[in-house]
Design a protein around this motif. Sequence first.
Motif, PDB file in Angstrom:
ATOM      1  N   VAL A  33       7.784 -97.821   5.237  1.00  8.18           N
ATOM      2  CA  VAL A  33       6.928 -97.593   6.398  1.00  8.18           C
ATOM      3  C   VAL A  33       7.017 -96.154   6.886  1.00  8.18           C
ATOM      4  O   VAL A  33       8.104 -95.589   7.008  1.00  8.18           O
ATOM      5  CB  VAL A  33       7.310 -98.551   7.546  1.00  8.18           C
ATOM      6  N   ALA A  34       5.853 -95.571   7.176  1.00  6.77           N
ATOM      7  CA  ALA A  34       5.767 -94.288   7.889  1.00  6.77           C
ATOM      8  C   ALA A  34       5.187 -94.568   9.268  1.00  6.77           C
ATOM      9  O   ALA A  34       4.198 -95.289   9.387  1.00  6.77           O
ATOM     10  CB  ALA A  34       4.883 -93.303   7.129  1.00  6.77           C
ATOM     11  N   ILE A  35       5.822 -94.028  10.294  1.00  4.83           N
ATOM     12  CA  ILE A  35       5.337 -94.200  11.658  1.00  4.83           C
ATOM     13  C   ILE A  35       5.057 -92.831  12.254  1.00  4.83           C
ATOM     14  O   ILE A  35       5.811 -91.885  12.068  1.00  4.83           O
ATOM     15  CB  ILE A  35       6.347 -94.964  12.537  1.00  4.83           C
ATOM     16  N   SER A  36       3.944 -92.747  12.969  1.00  2.52           N
ATOM     17  CA  SER A  36       3.613 -91.462  13.596  1.00  2.52           C
ATOM     18  C   SER A  36       3.480 -91.613  15.101  1.00  2.52           C
ATOM     19  O   SER A  36       3.199 -92.693  15.629  1.00  2.52           O
ATOM     20  CB  SER A  36       2.307 -90.888  13.022  1.00  2.52           C
ATOM     21  N   GLY A  37       3.698 -90.499  15.781  1.00  2.00           N
ATOM     22  CA  GLY A  37       3.477 -90.393  17.212  1.00  2.00           C
ATOM     23  C   GLY A  37       3.158 -88.954  17.529  1.00  2.00           C
ATOM     24  O   GLY A  37       3.362 -88.054  16.698  1.00  2.00           O
ATOM     25  N   ARG A  38       2.669 -88.719  18.723  1.00  8.97           N
ATOM     26  CA  ARG A  38       2.359 -87.345  19.107  1.00  8.97           C
ATOM     27  C   ARG A  38       3.617 -86.481  19.186  1.00  8.97           C
ATOM     28  O   ARG A  38       3.556 -85.274  19.015  1.00  8.97           O
ATOM     29  CB  ARG A  38       1.638 -87.328  20.450  1.00  8.97           C
ATOM     30  N   ASN A  39       4.757 -87.136  19.468  1.00  7.66           N
ATOM     31  CA  ASN A  39       6.026 -86.429  19.623  1.00  7.66           C
ATOM     32  C   ASN A  39       6.949 -86.821  18.477  1.00  7.66           C
ATOM     33  O   ASN A  39       7.251 -88.001  18.289  1.00  7.66           O
ATOM     34  CB  ASN A  39       6.643 -86.804  20.984  1.00  7.66           C
ATOM     35  N   LEU A  40       7.408 -85.847  17.705  1.00  8.98           N
ATOM     36  CA  LEU A  40       8.255 -86.131  16.553  1.00  8.98           C
ATOM     37  C   LEU A  40       9.578 -86.758  16.973  1.00  8.98           C
ATOM     38  O   LEU A  40      10.096 -87.648  16.288  1.00  8.98           O
ATOM     39  CB  LEU A  40       8.507 -84.864  15.743  1.00  8.98           C
ATOM     40  N   GLU A  41      10.111 -86.335  18.108  1.00  8.66           N
ATOM     41  CA  GLU A  41      11.380 -86.907  18.575  1.00  8.66           C
ATOM     42  C   GLU A  41      11.244 -88.411  18.809  1.00  8.66           C
ATOM     43  O   GLU A  41      12.134 -89.184  18.459  1.00  8.66           O
ATOM     44  CB  GLU A  41      11.832 -86.220  19.857  1.00  8.66           C
ATOM     45  N   ASP A  42      10.115 -88.834  19.395  1.00  7.50           N
ATOM     46  CA  ASP A  42       9.889 -90.264  19.595  1.00  7.50           C
ATOM     47  C   ASP A  42       9.823 -91.005  18.265  1.00  7.50           C
ATOM     48  O   ASP A  42      10.355 -92.112  18.138  1.00  7.50           O
ATOM     49  CB  ASP A  42       8.584 -90.486  20.367  1.00  7.50           C
ATOM     50  N   ALA A  43       9.162 -90.398  17.287  1.00 10.07           N
ATOM     51  CA  ALA A  43       9.066 -91.022  15.967  1.00 10.07           C
ATOM     52  C   ALA A  43      10.437 -91.115  15.301  1.00 10.07           C
ATOM     53  O   ALA A  43      10.771 -92.131  14.675  1.00 10.07           O
ATOM     54  CB  ALA A  43       8.087 -90.246  15.088  1.00 10.07           C
ATOM     55  N   GLU A  44      11.248 -90.086  15.452  1.00 11.34           N
ATOM     56  CA  GLU A  44      12.597 -90.099  14.884  1.00 11.34           C
ATOM     57  C   GLU A  44      13.463 -91.157  15.562  1.00 11.34           C
ATOM     58  O   GLU A  44      14.255 -91.841  14.900  1.00 11.34           O
ATOM     59  CB  GLU A  44      13.244 -88.719  15.022  1.00 11.34           C
ATOM     60  N   ALA A  57       9.419 -90.704   9.631  1.00 11.44           N
ATOM     61  CA  ALA A  57       8.918 -90.338  10.955  1.00 11.44           C
ATOM     62  C   ALA A  57       7.993 -89.130  10.826  1.00 11.44           C
ATOM     63  O   ALA A  57       8.334 -88.138  10.174  1.00 11.44           O
ATOM     64  CB  ALA A  57      10.078 -90.009  11.887  1.00 11.44           C
ATOM     65  N   ILE A  58       6.823 -89.213  11.462  1.00 10.63           N
ATOM     66  CA  ILE A  58       5.802 -88.179  11.334  1.00 10.63           C
ATOM     67  C   ILE A  58       5.243 -87.831  12.711  1.00 10.63           C
ATOM     68  O   ILE A  58       5.030 -88.720  13.540  1.00 10.63           O
ATOM     69  CB  ILE A  58       4.642 -88.655  10.435  1.00 10.63           C
ATOM     70  N   GLN A  59       5.007 -86.551  12.946  1.00 14.84           N
ATOM     71  CA  GLN A  59       4.276 -86.131  14.138  1.00 14.84           C
ATOM     72  C   GLN A  59       2.802 -86.043  13.774  1.00 14.84           C
ATOM     73  O   GLN A  59       2.416 -85.366  12.826  1.00 14.84           O
ATOM     74  CB  GLN A  59       4.771 -84.767  14.642  1.00 14.84           C
ATOM     75  N   SER A  60       1.959 -86.754  14.525  1.00 14.51           N
ATOM     76  CA  SER A  60       0.518 -86.650  14.318  1.00 14.51           C
ATOM     77  C   SER A  60      -0.208 -87.081  15.581  1.00 14.51           C
ATOM     78  O   SER A  60       0.123 -88.111  16.174  1.00 14.51           O
ATOM     79  CB  SER A  60       0.061 -87.532  13.147  1.00 14.51           C
ATOM     80  N   ASP A  61      -1.172 -86.289  15.970  1.00 11.21           N
ATOM     81  CA  ASP A  61      -2.088 -86.640  17.048  1.00 11.21           C
ATOM     82  C   ASP A  61      -3.393 -87.069  16.390  1.00 11.21           C
ATOM     83  O   ASP A  61      -4.082 -86.240  15.783  1.00 11.21           O
ATOM     84  CB  ASP A  61      -2.309 -85.440  17.966  1.00 11.21           C
ATOM     85  N   VAL A  62      -3.721 -88.344  16.480  1.00 13.42           N
ATOM     86  CA  VAL A  62      -4.870 -88.860  15.737  1.00 13.42           C
ATOM     87  C   VAL A  62      -6.187 -88.218  16.167  1.00 13.42           C
ATOM     88  O   VAL A  62      -7.191 -88.319  15.449  1.00 13.42           O
ATOM     89  CB  VAL A  62      -4.986 -90.399  15.846  1.00 13.42           C
TER      90      VAL A  62
END
Length: 234
Positions: A33-44, A57-62
């Motif tokens: 699984v890869a999970i993304s969020g606007r904030n990389l720290e939150d994803a980590e 963990a990925i930083q991405s703003d959709v």
Amino acid sequence: MQNIENKVAYITGGTKGIGFGIAKSLVENGVKVAISGRNLEDAENAKHLLGNQNVLAIQSDVRNFEDEQKAVADVVANFGQLDFVIANAGLGKFAPVYEMSLEDWNAMIDTNLTGVFHSLKASVEELKKSKGHYISISSLAGTNFFANGAGYNASKFGVVGFTQAAMLDLRELDVKCTTIMPGSVTSHFNDHKPNDADAWKIQPEDLGQMIVDLFRMNSNVLPSKIEVRPTKTK
């Protein structure tokens, strides 16, 4: 029934709430699984909570197509393939239409609707290769309008229409498209803090199990639109 062990999923908005619940269910069933969020720290942090080495963990703003392109490229570079995409990132701002700000309207349309398009557009070539499955998380608000919900309704009605049309475009290419329309879910949506009073609601892991079941379905079966509600109303 299809074997999903060692398949690869990308979940937008996967750091908490519905997205995290889906990630947890998939990881428990052997999916990478890869999970993304606007904030990389939150994803980590979410990756740490999942406690599995097969989590990225990925930083991405959709709202930014380039972010989603890079996210998909990172998933493939890390895991070698992409089988499932769950477009879950979303937000809600509620007010009478005459009080709704341009900023809130644009935030919802850009995240909830355009973000869903970005996630599919960025991943569709990989999904064609893997004969994969794309899922958008809409809402019962995508078919039932309510006061103070003009912007949110517009975005979620749009998600339903977009995903159903995409299903028709992609089914002959062996890519499945499904939209899930939950009712009340225990989540952090709209700055809510989950608590014991939410026990009657759908739990994020319930949606996760539903998605596991969808991915396991035989290739000749395509549930294209699913409404799901709590058994009772409180």
